[in-house]
Design a protein around this motif. Structure first.
Motif, mmCIF file in Angstrom:
data_model
loop_
_atom_site.group_PDB
_atom_site.id
_atom_site.type_symbol
_atom_site.label_atom_id
_atom_site.label_comp_id
_atom_site.label_asym_id
_atom_site.label_seq_id
_atom_site.Cartn_x
_atom_site.Cartn_y
_atom_site.Cartn_z
ATOM 1 N N ASP A 1 -27.372 8.733 -46.005
ATOM 2 C CA ASP A 1 -26.229 9.252 -46.753
ATOM 3 C C ASP A 1 -24.956 9.289 -45.913
ATOM 4 O O ASP A 1 -23.862 9.056 -46.425
ATOM 5 C CB ASP A 1 -26.519 10.659 -47.275
ATOM 6 N N LEU A 2 -25.084 9.570 -44.626
ATOM 7 C CA LEU A 2 -23.897 9.710 -43.784
ATOM 8 C C LEU A 2 -23.124 8.400 -43.621
ATOM 9 O O LEU A 2 -21.914 8.425 -43.388
ATOM 10 C CB LEU A 2 -24.294 10.256 -42.414
ATOM 11 N N ILE A 3 -23.789 7.267 -43.761
ATOM 12 C CA ILE A 3 -23.086 5.981 -43.643
ATOM 13 C C ILE A 3 -22.924 5.282 -44.990
ATOM 14 O O ILE A 3 -22.398 4.186 -45.051
ATOM 15 C CB ILE A 3 -23.778 5.050 -42.627
ATOM 16 N N HIS A 4 -23.342 5.953 -46.075
ATOM 17 C CA HIS A 4 -23.208 5.377 -47.414
ATOM 18 C C HIS A 4 -21.776 5.603 -47.909
ATOM 19 O O HIS A 4 -21.282 6.731 -47.876
ATOM 20 C CB HIS A 4 -24.206 6.031 -48.372
ATOM 21 N N PRO A 5 -21.109 4.543 -48.390
ATOM 22 C CA PRO A 5 -19.704 4.670 -48.799
ATOM 23 C C PRO A 5 -19.443 5.724 -49.880
ATOM 24 O O PRO A 5 -18.368 6.323 -49.901
ATOM 25 C CB PRO A 5 -19.347 3.281 -49.322
ATOM 26 N N GLU A 6 -20.387 5.969 -50.762
ATOM 27 C CA GLU A 6 -20.162 6.906 -51.857
ATOM 28 C C GLU A 6 -20.771 8.291 -51.620
ATOM 29 O O GLU A 6 -20.435 9.235 -52.324
ATOM 30 C CB GLU A 6 -20.697 6.319 -53.161
ATOM 31 N N ARG A 7 -21.665 8.413 -50.642
ATOM 32 C CA ARG A 7 -22.345 9.693 -50.411
ATOM 33 C C ARG A 7 -21.894 10.420 -49.151
ATOM 34 O O ARG A 7 -22.188 11.591 -48.978
ATOM 35 C CB ARG A 7 -23.856 9.473 -50.337
ATOM 36 N N VAL B 1 -30.184 8.464 -39.507
ATOM 37 C CA VAL B 1 -30.183 7.153 -40.153
ATOM 38 C C VAL B 1 -31.559 6.543 -39.961
ATOM 39 O O VAL B 1 -32.188 6.722 -38.920
ATOM 40 C CB VAL B 1 -29.085 6.238 -39.552
ATOM 41 N N LYS B 2 -32.011 5.851 -40.975
ATOM 42 C CA LYS B 2 -33.295 5.147 -40.903
ATOM 43 C C LYS B 2 -33.002 3.656 -40.849
ATOM 44 O O LYS B 2 -32.311 3.118 -41.722
ATOM 45 C CB LYS B 2 -34.122 5.485 -42.135
ATOM 46 N N PHE B 3 -33.499 2.994 -39.802
ATOM 47 C CA PHE B 3 -33.411 1.538 -39.714
ATOM 48 C C PHE B 3 -34.688 0.949 -40.304
ATOM 49 O O PHE B 3 -35.786 1.311 -39.889
ATOM 50 C CB PHE B 3 -33.281 1.077 -38.263
ATOM 51 N N VAL B 4 -34.525 0.074 -41.253
ATOM 52 C CA VAL B 4 -35.646 -0.686 -41.816
ATOM 53 C C VAL B 4 -35.320 -2.143 -41.534
ATOM 54 O O VAL B 4 -34.322 -2.665 -42.037
ATOM 55 C CB VAL B 4 -35.818 -0.442 -43.323
ATOM 56 N N GLY B 5 -36.166 -2.765 -40.722
ATOM 57 C CA GLY B 5 -35.794 -4.091 -40.236
ATOM 58 C C GLY B 5 -34.597 -3.909 -39.319
ATOM 59 O O GLY B 5 -34.628 -3.108 -38.401
ATOM 60 N N ASP B 6 -33.523 -4.600 -39.603
ATOM 61 C CA ASP B 6 -32.308 -4.469 -38.798
ATOM 62 C C ASP B 6 -31.195 -3.745 -39.540
ATOM 63 O O ASP B 6 -30.052 -3.749 -39.085
ATOM 64 C CB ASP B 6 -31.813 -5.862 -38.378
ATOM 65 N N ARG C 1 -17.039 6.831 -40.797
ATOM 66 C CA ARG C 1 -18.274 6.277 -41.373
ATOM 67 C C ARG C 1 -18.491 4.856 -40.868
ATOM 68 O O ARG C 1 -19.593 4.494 -40.455
ATOM 69 C CB ARG C 1 -18.201 6.299 -42.907
ATOM 70 N N GLU C 2 -17.440 4.044 -40.879
ATOM 71 C CA GLU C 2 -17.550 2.667 -40.376
ATOM 72 C C GLU C 2 -17.829 2.653 -38.876
ATOM 73 O O GLU C 2 -18.617 1.836 -38.390
ATOM 74 C CB GLU C 2 -16.278 1.897 -40.700
ATOM 75 N N PHE C 3 -17.189 3.559 -38.127
ATOM 76 C CA PHE C 3 -17.426 3.664 -36.689
ATOM 77 C C PHE C 3 -18.895 3.986 -36.406
ATOM 78 O O PHE C 3 -19.527 3.355 -35.561
ATOM 79 C CB PHE C 3 -16.518 4.742 -36.084
ATOM 80 N N VAL C 4 -19.444 4.986 -37.122
ATOM 81 C CA VAL C 4 -20.838 5.390 -36.919
ATOM 82 C C VAL C 4 -21.770 4.226 -37.230
ATOM 83 O O VAL C 4 -22.669 3.909 -36.452
ATOM 84 C CB VAL C 4 -21.187 6.632 -37.769
ATOM 85 N N ARG C 5 -21.564 3.585 -38.362
ATOM 86 C CA ARG C 5 -22.423 2.467 -38.767
ATOM 87 C C ARG C 5 -22.362 1.328 -37.746
ATOM 88 O O ARG C 5 -23.385 0.822 -37.300
ATOM 89 C CB ARG C 5 -22.026 1.963 -40.153
ATOM 90 N N ASP C 6 -21.142 0.948 -37.362
ATOM 91 C CA ASP C 6 -20.973 -0.151 -36.402
ATOM 92 C C ASP C 6 -21.572 0.195 -35.040
ATOM 93 O O ASP C 6 -22.213 -0.642 -34.409
ATOM 94 C CB ASP C 6 -19.493 -0.509 -36.243
#
Length: 82
Positions: free
Chosen positions: A51-57, A41-46, A65-70
């Motif tokens: 793709d792994l946390i994108h709802p459609e990809r 994952v790339k953080f830009v700003g905050d 996916r929500e767990f990873v993102r959170d």
């Protein structure tokens, strides 16, 4: 029946590359699908992007996916990628 999923996320490495940009590499386990995964994952700003946390990809289950993102957002806000 207990519906709590025991997803797993382990950060392998991270690297700051410029002004407010950080790449985070990780592995994990999607308890809903029973599959291991790895990604970046790339953080830009905050904000995290990838793709792994994108709802459609993402090929991860929606709960994973929500767990990873959170989890990544929480770690980022706690300064773990400084």
């Amino acid at each position: 029946m207990n519906d709590i999923h025991n997803h797993v996320l382990t950060v392998i490495d991270f690297m700051k590359t410029g002004h407010k940009t950080c790449f985070v590499k990780f592995i994990g386990f999607d308890a809903e699908s029973g599959q291991d995964f790895e990604g970046e994952v790339k953080f830009v700003g905050d904000l995290p992007f990838g793709d792994l946390i994108h709802p459609e990809r993402s090929h991860l289950s929606s709960s994973c996916r929500e767990f990873v993102r959170d989890d990544l957002l929480h770690r980022y806000s706690q300064g773990q990628f400084e």
